[in-house]
Design a protein around this motif. Structure first.
Motif, mmCIF file in Angstrom:
data_model
loop_
_atom_site.group_PDB
_atom_site.id
_atom_site.type_symbol
_atom_site.label_atom_id
_atom_site.label_comp_id
_atom_site.label_asym_id
_atom_site.label_seq_id
_atom_site.Cartn_x
_atom_site.Cartn_y
_atom_site.Cartn_z
ATOM 1 N N VAL A 1 0.842 -1.202 0.000
ATOM 2 C CA VAL A 1 0.000 0.000 0.000
ATOM 3 C C VAL A 1 0.875 1.248 0.000
ATOM 4 O O VAL A 1 0.598 2.233 -0.706
ATOM 5 N N GLY A 2 1.963 1.186 0.786
ATOM 6 C CA GLY A 2 2.871 2.329 0.873
ATOM 7 C C GLY A 2 3.494 2.681 -0.468
ATOM 8 O O GLY A 2 3.644 3.864 -0.800
ATOM 9 N N PHE A 3 3.858 1.674 -1.255
ATOM 10 C CA PHE A 3 4.438 1.944 -2.580
ATOM 11 C C PHE A 3 3.421 2.625 -3.492
ATOM 12 O O PHE A 3 3.779 3.493 -4.294
ATOM 13 N N PHE A 4 2.147 2.233 -3.365
ATOM 14 C CA PHE A 4 1.112 2.899 -4.158
ATOM 15 C C PHE A 4 1.030 4.373 -3.778
ATOM 16 O O PHE A 4 0.942 5.248 -4.654
ATOM 17 N N LEU A 5 1.092 4.657 -2.479
ATOM 18 C CA LEU A 5 1.051 6.050 -2.021
ATOM 19 C C LEU A 5 2.309 6.804 -2.438
ATOM 20 O O LEU A 5 2.254 7.994 -2.751
ATOM 21 N N GLN A 6 3.454 6.095 -2.456
ATOM 22 C CA GLN A 6 4.692 6.740 -2.912
ATOM 23 C C GLN A 6 4.583 7.199 -4.356
ATOM 24 O O GLN A 6 5.216 8.181 -4.760
ATOM 25 N N GLY A 7 3.782 6.465 -5.149
ATOM 26 C CA GLY A 7 3.582 6.880 -6.535
ATOM 27 C C GLY A 7 2.949 8.258 -6.620
ATOM 28 O O GLY A 7 3.321 9.071 -7.474
ATOM 29 N N PHE A 8 2.020 8.563 -5.699
ATOM 30 C CA PHE A 8 1.415 9.893 -5.656
ATOM 31 C C PHE A 8 2.457 10.934 -5.263
ATOM 32 O O PHE A 8 2.467 12.053 -5.796
ATOM 33 N N GLY A 9 3.316 10.566 -4.323
ATOM 34 C CA GLY A 9 4.379 11.486 -3.942
ATOM 35 C C GLY A 9 5.318 11.784 -5.095
ATOM 36 O O GLY A 9 5.742 12.933 -5.290
ATOM 37 N N TRP A 10 5.610 10.744 -5.889
ATOM 38 C CA TRP A 10 6.536 10.926 -7.011
ATOM 39 C C TRP A 10 5.931 11.861 -8.064
ATOM 40 O O TRP A 10 6.605 12.776 -8.549
ATOM 41 N N VAL A 11 4.658 11.645 -8.433
ATOM 42 C CA VAL A 11 4.061 12.511 -9.454
ATOM 43 C C VAL A 11 3.816 13.923 -8.910
ATOM 44 O O VAL A 11 3.823 14.892 -9.679
ATOM 45 N N ALA A 12 3.634 14.043 -7.592
ATOM 46 C CA ALA A 12 3.485 15.380 -7.012
ATOM 47 C C ALA A 12 4.783 16.170 -7.147
ATOM 48 O O ALA A 12 4.760 17.391 -7.350
ATOM 49 N N ARG A 13 5.911 15.467 -7.051
ATOM 50 C CA ARG A 13 7.217 16.132 -7.205
ATOM 51 C C ARG A 13 7.597 16.303 -8.673
ATOM 52 O O ARG A 13 8.513 17.067 -8.991
ATOM 53 N N ASN A 14 6.929 15.565 -9.544
ATOM 54 C CA ASN A 14 7.251 15.611 -10.977
ATOM 55 C C ASN A 14 5.956 15.858 -11.757
ATOM 56 O O ASN A 14 5.475 14.992 -12.493
ATOM 57 N N GLY A 15 5.414 17.048 -11.583
ATOM 58 C CA GLY A 15 4.099 17.375 -12.123
ATOM 59 C C GLY A 15 3.977 17.200 -13.617
ATOM 60 O O GLY A 15 2.917 16.792 -14.115
ATOM 61 N N ARG A 16 5.016 17.497 -14.357
ATOM 62 C CA ARG A 16 4.909 17.392 -15.820
ATOM 63 C C ARG A 16 4.721 15.947 -16.263
ATOM 64 O O ARG A 16 4.069 15.683 -17.272
ATOM 65 N N TRP A 17 5.283 15.003 -15.496
ATOM 66 C CA TRP A 17 5.103 13.597 -15.832
ATOM 67 C C TRP A 17 3.691 13.124 -15.490
ATOM 68 O O TRP A 17 3.149 12.241 -16.155
ATOM 69 N N TRP A 18 3.104 13.719 -14.449
ATOM 70 C CA TRP A 18 1.711 13.406 -14.138
ATOM 71 C C TRP A 18 0.809 13.864 -15.287
ATOM 72 O O TRP A 18 -0.043 13.106 -15.752
ATOM 73 N N GLY B 1 4.193 4.322 -8.901
ATOM 74 C CA GLY B 1 4.275 3.496 -7.701
ATOM 75 C C GLY B 1 4.696 2.077 -8.020
ATOM 76 O O GLY B 1 5.481 1.462 -7.280
ATOM 77 N N ALA B 2 4.186 1.525 -9.131
ATOM 78 C CA ALA B 2 4.582 0.179 -9.538
ATOM 79 C C ALA B 2 6.069 0.131 -9.884
ATOM 80 O O ALA B 2 6.767 -0.844 -9.570
ATOM 81 N N ALA B 3 6.566 1.185 -10.533
ATOM 82 C CA ALA B 3 7.996 1.245 -10.858
ATOM 83 C C ALA B 3 8.840 1.271 -9.579
ATOM 84 O O ALA B 3 9.883 0.603 -9.499
ATOM 85 N N LEU B 4 8.377 2.012 -8.576
ATOM 86 C CA LEU B 4 9.098 2.072 -7.306
ATOM 87 C C LEU B 4 9.023 0.739 -6.565
ATOM 88 O O LEU B 4 9.991 0.323 -5.917
ATOM 89 N N LEU B 5 7.878 0.068 -6.672
ATOM 90 C CA LEU B 5 7.727 -1.255 -6.055
ATOM 91 C C LEU B 5 8.712 -2.242 -6.666
ATOM 92 O O LEU B 5 9.379 -3.002 -5.949
ATOM 93 N N ALA C 1 -5.418 9.019 -11.026
ATOM 94 C CA ALA C 1 -4.475 8.184 -10.279
ATOM 95 C C ALA C 1 -3.594 7.318 -11.167
ATOM 96 O O ALA C 1 -2.595 6.762 -10.692
ATOM 97 N N MET C 2 -3.929 7.182 -12.451
ATOM 98 C CA MET C 2 -3.197 6.252 -13.310
ATOM 99 C C MET C 2 -1.695 6.558 -13.382
ATOM 100 O O MET C 2 -0.873 5.642 -13.227
ATOM 101 N N PRO C 3 -1.280 7.800 -13.617
ATOM 102 C CA PRO C 3 0.164 8.063 -13.633
ATOM 103 C C PRO C 3 0.838 7.729 -12.311
ATOM 104 O O PRO C 3 1.964 7.212 -12.284
ATOM 105 N N ALA C 4 0.146 7.999 -11.195
ATOM 106 C CA ALA C 4 0.705 7.684 -9.881
ATOM 107 C C ALA C 4 0.832 6.177 -9.702
ATOM 108 O O ALA C 4 1.804 5.688 -9.097
#
Length: 245
Positions: free
Chosen positions: A11-28, A231-235, A224-227
């Motif tokens: 679950v944490g990795f899924f949430l990390q995906g949101f953190g990653w796209v929040a820091r990289n808005g253009r990729w979101w 998140g899957a990449a981070l997992l 949520a799809m980009p996140a």
């Protein structure tokens, strides 16, 4: 206890995906493009199904022409058809979006999970295999979820046990779909990816069930799809197939 920790970690990795796209808005924003296209296709299909559900129900039940309660029966069949279409849309959204946006999500995955050039498989080589594997995964999803859909009409069991089993099965296959990008880039074949996720079942379920529950909310799934891809990449990078630093 360890399984619970691994589930929570997923679950944490899924949430990390949101953190990653929040820091990289253009990729979101980049990752929203194929999700919006897929969403538009599903909206048109569901509107068509909803508009024609009664006609389809009538065409499918000619045996009920002489029944006194045929209108009620066909109304229930029409509702079941629409709910089935809606459930199928939820189950297949990730697979269709990943297929439509293959090059988009390959790049997003590569940003979240960078590999050395000698380890990286080019997207044009992995895309045909990814589409084929998505179809195979979809077959397995339908193999499990179609019977569950009909069991959902069984009183009590259909409203308690079946939704839980459905979320677990759908969550696992959703993790398979979303981790395919990073694992394909490492040259892993489908049977090896399945084996890896079965070995890490608790983490895979934690990630996938969280994603599945969020994807039940139609437009939230688009956002949520980009996140989910990140998140899957981070997992994969951290837990499933750690990349040496």
């Amino acid at each position: 206890m360890r399984s619970l920790r691994d589930f929570t970690s997923g679950v944490g990795f899924f949430l990390q995906g949101f953190g990653w796209v929040a820091r990289n808005g253009r990729w979101w924003l980049f990752g929203l493009i194929p999700a919006l296209i897929a969403f538009a296709v599903y909206v048109v299909a569901l509107v068509f199904l909803g508009t024609n559900a009664s006609g389809l129900a009538e065409a499918m039940t000619p045996f009920a022409d002489s029944w006194g309660w045929r209108e009620l029966f066909r109304t229930l069949v029409g509702i079941a058809l629409f709910l089935g279409g809606l459930a199928l849309a939820v189950l297949t959204f990730a697979a269709i979006t990943l297929t439509i946006g293959g090059p988009f999500y390959e790049r997003l995955s590569a940003e979240a999970d960078p590999l050395s050039s000698e380890d990286e498989q080019p997207w044009w080589r992995t895309l045909p295999r990814s589409i084929r594997d998505s179809l195979v995964t979809l077959f397995y999803v339908l193999l499990f979820t179609v019977p569950l859909f009909f069991l959902g009409f069984v009183p009590v069991v259909g409203q308690t046990v079946v939704p839980v089993i459905g979320a677990v099965i759908s969550g696992f296959f959703l993790t398979i779909e979303l981790t395919t990008l990073s694992l394909e880039r490492r040259g892993m074949l489908r049977k090896d990816r399945f084996a890896l996720l079965r070995t890490n079942m608790a983490s895979a379920l934690g990630f996938g069930v969280a994603a599945f529950l969020l994807f039940l909310v139609p437009f939230v799934a688009v956002i949520a799809m980009p996140a989910a891809v990140a998140g899957a990449a981070l997992l994969v990078r951290t837990r499933l197939a750690p990349t040496p630093s």
